[in-house]
Each structure stands twice: as C-alpha cells, then as structure tokens.
Design a protein around this motif. Structure first.
Motif, PDB file in Angstrom:
ATOM      1  N   ALA A   1      17.121 -10.979  17.193  1.00 38.06           N
ATOM      2  CA  ALA A   1      16.317 -11.833  18.069  1.00 38.06           C
ATOM      3  C   ALA A   1      16.051 -11.173  19.418  1.00 38.06           C
ATOM      4  O   ALA A   1      15.015 -11.389  20.033  1.00 38.06           O
ATOM      5  CB  ALA A   1      16.999 -13.185  18.268  1.00 38.06           C
TER       6      ALA A   1
ATOM      7  N   THR B   1      12.599  -9.189  16.745  1.00 38.52           N
ATOM      8  CA  THR B   1      11.729 -10.290  16.341  1.00 38.52           C
ATOM      9  C   THR B   1      11.258 -11.129  17.523  1.00 38.52           C
ATOM     10  O   THR B   1      10.709 -12.205  17.327  1.00 38.52           O
ATOM     11  CB  THR B   1      12.464 -11.203  15.334  1.00 38.52           C
TER      12      THR B   1
ATOM     13  N   GLY C   1      12.785 -12.995  19.643  1.00 41.10           N
ATOM     14  CA  GLY C   1      13.358 -14.330  19.691  1.00 41.10           C
ATOM     15  C   GLY C   1      13.238 -15.121  18.403  1.00 41.10           C
ATOM     16  O   GLY C   1      13.802 -16.204  18.284  1.00 41.10           O
ATOM     17  N   GLU C   2      12.500 -14.613  17.441  1.00 35.65           N
ATOM     18  CA  GLU C   2      12.350 -15.299  16.156  1.00 35.65           C
ATOM     19  C   GLU C   2      13.699 -15.353  15.454  1.00 35.65           C
ATOM     20  O   GLU C   2      14.371 -14.340  15.317  1.00 35.65           O
ATOM     21  CB  GLU C   2      11.337 -14.572  15.266  1.00 35.65           C
ATOM     22  N   THR C   3      14.087 -16.541  15.039  1.00 40.58           N
ATOM     23  CA  THR C   3      15.379 -16.691  14.373  1.00 40.58           C
ATOM     24  C   THR C   3      15.263 -17.473  13.068  1.00 40.58           C
ATOM     25  O   THR C   3      16.252 -18.016  12.581  1.00 40.58           O
ATOM     26  CB  THR C   3      16.399 -17.384  15.302  1.00 40.58           C
TER      27      THR C   3
ATOM     28  N   ASP D   1      23.436 -11.863  16.849  1.00 41.58           N
ATOM     29  CA  ASP D   1      22.654 -12.603  15.865  1.00 41.58           C
ATOM     30  C   ASP D   1      23.514 -13.238  14.781  1.00 41.58           C
ATOM     31  O   ASP D   1      23.010 -13.683  13.756  1.00 41.58           O
ATOM     32  CB  ASP D   1      21.593 -11.692  15.240  1.00 41.58           C
TER      33      ASP D   1
END
Length: 122
Positions: free
Chosen positions: A11, A56, A58-60, A111
């Motif tokens: 992230a 990403t 911040g994409e989780t 993460d």
C-alpha cells in the motif's frame, strides 16, 4: 536455476522499504509500467536476494498477507532484533524450535505479511 525475486503488492512503498531496511535491505532500482499504473521498487539484501514491491498507492483491496505464509529473514540474535525493530504486529514471540535447529519469532510488515526472524541454534 535461481530465485530472482519475490513480488508483493504494498500500500505504501516508502513505509515498506523503511521496515525492511531494518534488516539490512537496500533499495536497488525501480521502474514504472508503460501504462503508468504501477511503480515497482526493488530492495535487496547483502546476498542479492530481492523483493519487488509493487506500490498500489494505498490500494488495499488485495488480501494483505494471504497470498503466501511468510518471508524468513536470518538474524544473529532474534531476541535483540525482535526488541529493537519497528513492526506492525506480533504473531509469535521469540521461541526455540529445536526440531528446526532455530530460535524464531514472527512479526508483521506494514501490509500485514508475516515475517519470520530466524536465528540458528548451532
């Protein structure tokens, strides 16, 4: 045949790099995909073992820590490293595993991936 690298989605690459630098990993190179969607940053240890970190932004939505069980990192003193590093959770405090000839501890990276700290008992 040789292992070239392991790729993991992260992230926040900066935070993940800072975590692994505690074990002596250093950033070695980076590239961005042609479509500009993914920035890949590489870190390596003294033996050349590399982790590819796909940032990403911040994409989780991926399931952190579920694609593989753990990454093992050899250390000289599990108890010292366990006490000194910044980590993001503890799965197992330092414990001897005589059957494996090692003292180990399990912590989490930013993460949520499990990281095993391994000290030889020999």
């Amino acid at each position: 045949m040789e292992l070239i690298h392991v790729n993991v989605n992260v992230a926040d690459a900066e935070e993940t790099i800072a975590f692994y630098e505690q074990f002596g990993f250093e950033e070695t190179w980076e590239f961005e995909t042609a479509d500009g969607d993914t920035r890949n940053r590489y870190i390596a240890d003294d033996n050349g073992v590399e982790l590819q970190l796909s940032d990403t932004d911040g994409e989780t939505d991926f399931e952190p820590g579920s694609a593989w069980d753990h990454l093992a990192i050899g250390v000289d003193d599990v108890d010292r490293v366990f006490a000194e590093i910044d980590h993001y959770g503890v799965d197992e405090e330092p414990t001897d595993h005589p059957e494996a000839g090692a003292r180990v501890a399990f912590v989490r990276d930013p993460d949520g991936r499990r990281v095993e700290l391994v000290e030889s008992l020999e």
